[in-house]
Design a protein around this motif. Structure first.
Motif, PDB file in Angstrom:
ATOM      1  N   PHE A  43      13.524 -20.266  -7.400  1.00 52.31           N
ATOM      2  CA  PHE A  43      12.323 -19.552  -6.995  1.00 52.31           C
ATOM      3  C   PHE A  43      12.660 -18.083  -6.864  1.00 52.31           C
ATOM      4  N   SER A  44      11.650 -17.296  -6.943  1.00 50.48           N
ATOM      5  CA  SER A  44      11.785 -15.859  -6.733  1.00 50.48           C
ATOM      6  C   SER A  44      10.873 -15.490  -5.584  1.00 50.48           C
ATOM      7  N   ALA A  45      11.314 -14.558  -4.785  1.00 47.24           N
ATOM      8  CA  ALA A  45      10.524 -14.176  -3.623  1.00 47.24           C
ATOM      9  C   ALA A  45      10.582 -12.673  -3.427  1.00 47.24           C
ATOM     10  N   GLY A  46       9.545 -12.166  -2.852  1.00 45.63           N
ATOM     11  CA  GLY A  46       9.500 -10.765  -2.490  1.00 45.63           C
ATOM     12  C   GLY A  46       8.754 -10.644  -1.180  1.00 45.63           C
ATOM     13  N   TYR A  47       9.066  -9.627  -0.444  1.00 48.65           N
ATOM     14  CA  TYR A  47       8.360  -9.414   0.814  1.00 48.65           C
ATOM     15  C   TYR A  47       8.122  -7.926   1.013  1.00 48.65           C
ATOM     16  N   ALA A  48       7.119  -7.654   1.787  1.00 48.44           N
ATOM     17  CA  ALA A  48       6.827  -6.277   2.200  1.00 48.44           C
ATOM     18  C   ALA A  48       6.257  -6.366   3.603  1.00 48.44           C
ATOM     19  N   ALA A  49       6.691  -5.495   4.448  1.00 48.74           N
ATOM     20  CA  ALA A  49       6.257  -5.523   5.843  1.00 48.74           C
ATOM     21  C   ALA A  49       5.616  -4.199   6.230  1.00 48.74           C
ATOM     22  N   HIS A  50       4.654  -4.297   7.096  1.00 46.42           N
ATOM     23  CA  HIS A  50       3.979  -3.110   7.596  1.00 46.42           C
ATOM     24  C   HIS A  50       4.979  -2.159   8.255  1.00 46.42           C
ATOM     25  N   ALA A  51       5.986  -2.712   8.922  1.00 43.17           N
ATOM     26  CA  ALA A  51       6.990  -1.877   9.582  1.00 43.17           C
ATOM     27  C   ALA A  51       7.737  -0.998   8.588  1.00 43.17           C
ATOM     28  N   GLU A  52       7.940  -1.491   7.380  1.00 40.88           N
ATOM     29  CA  GLU A  52       8.612  -0.721   6.325  1.00 40.88           C
ATOM     30  C   GLU A  52       7.674   0.275   5.652  1.00 40.88           C
ATOM     31  N   HIS A  53       6.418  -0.104   5.558  1.00 43.79           N
ATOM     32  CA  HIS A  53       5.424   0.676   4.812  1.00 43.79           C
ATOM     33  C   HIS A  53       4.157   0.849   5.648  1.00 43.79           C
ATOM     34  N   PRO A  54       4.211   1.600   6.733  1.00 49.78           N
ATOM     35  CA  PRO A  54       3.050   1.700   7.630  1.00 49.78           C
ATOM     36  C   PRO A  54       1.812   2.333   6.998  1.00 49.78           C
ATOM     37  N   ALA A  55       1.987   3.079   5.927  1.00 48.35           N
ATOM     38  CA  ALA A  55       0.835   3.733   5.300  1.00 48.35           C
ATOM     39  C   ALA A  55       0.099   2.816   4.319  1.00 48.35           C
ATOM     40  N   LEU A  56       0.685   1.667   3.983  1.00 48.86           N
ATOM     41  CA  LEU A  56       0.063   0.789   3.000  1.00 48.86           C
ATOM     42  C   LEU A  56      -0.982  -0.120   3.633  1.00 48.86           C
ATOM     43  N   SER A  57      -2.036  -0.378   2.886  1.00 44.59           N
ATOM     44  CA  SER A  57      -3.060  -1.332   3.318  1.00 44.59           C
ATOM     45  C   SER A  57      -2.519  -2.747   3.115  1.00 44.59           C
ATOM     46  N   ALA A  58      -3.242  -3.729   3.609  1.00 43.30           N
ATOM     47  CA  ALA A  58      -2.838  -5.126   3.430  1.00 43.30           C
ATOM     48  C   ALA A  58      -2.741  -5.465   1.939  1.00 43.30           C
ATOM     49  N   GLU A  60      -2.152  -3.433  -0.505  1.00 44.65           N
ATOM     50  CA  GLU A  60      -0.996  -2.736  -1.069  1.00 44.65           C
ATOM     51  C   GLU A  60       0.316  -3.419  -0.673  1.00 44.65           C
ATOM     52  N   LEU A  61       0.365  -3.987   0.535  1.00 45.61           N
ATOM     53  CA  LEU A  61       1.551  -4.746   0.944  1.00 45.61           C
ATOM     54  C   LEU A  61       1.720  -5.990   0.082  1.00 45.61           C
ATOM     55  N   VAL A  62       0.619  -6.660  -0.217  1.00 47.03           N
ATOM     56  CA  VAL A  62       0.684  -7.830  -1.099  1.00 47.03           C
ATOM     57  C   VAL A  62       1.183  -7.403  -2.476  1.00 47.03           C
ATOM     58  N   ALA A  63       0.665  -6.291  -2.991  1.00 41.05           N
ATOM     59  CA  ALA A  63       1.101  -5.791  -4.299  1.00 41.05           C
ATOM     60  C   ALA A  63       2.588  -5.448  -4.287  1.00 41.05           C
ATOM     61  N   GLU A  64       3.072  -4.858  -3.207  1.00 40.46           N
ATOM     62  CA  GLU A  64       4.498  -4.518  -3.097  1.00 40.46           C
ATOM     63  C   GLU A  64       5.354  -5.778  -3.059  1.00 40.46           C
ATOM     64  N   SER A  65       4.920  -6.788  -2.316  1.00 38.80           N
ATOM     65  CA  SER A  65       5.694  -8.028  -2.271  1.00 38.80           C
ATOM     66  C   SER A  65       5.690  -8.710  -3.635  1.00 38.80           C
ATOM     67  N   ASP A  66       4.571  -8.672  -4.344  1.00 36.39           N
ATOM     68  CA  ASP A  66       4.517  -9.209  -5.710  1.00 36.39           C
ATOM     69  C   ASP A  66       5.478  -8.466  -6.631  1.00 36.39           C
TER      70      ASP A  66
END
Length: 87
Positions: A43-58, A60-66
């Motif tokens: 499997f492949s996984a990615g994550y993005a957290a608001h703490a890392e990217h506080p300026a991103l919308s929800a 945009e966080l999903v797009a970053e994790s993708d």
């Protein structure tokens, strides 16, 4: 969750610092798994957290994790000499 194609799993309320360890544990479990019809699982996984990217919308966080997931997936295919299916 699907068994083929794109799967998504959301982990919420975990500390950002825990994500790499959680993903490593999932990778270890997947590598140890062996089935009767399907011999191995990856499997492949990615994550993005608001703490890392506080300026991103929800969204945009999903797009970053993708994006991170697809980077990992591409690396897996290259490492194993496989042809990546394009969808």
């Amino acid at each position: 969750m699907q068994q083929s194609g794109m799967q998504k799993l959301q982990m919420e309320h975990a500390a950002c610092s825990e994500a790499p360890q959680l993903l490593a544990q999932l990778a270890e479990a997947a590598a140890a798994w062996h089935g009767e019809r399907v011999k191995q699982m990856s499997f492949s996984a990615g994550y993005a957290a608001h703490a890392e990217h506080p300026a991103l919308s929800a969204a945009e966080l999903v797009a970053e994790s993708d994006h991170r997931m697809y980077e990992e997936k591409t690396a897996y295919y290259k490492k194993n000499g496989l042809v990546q299916r394009r969808t």
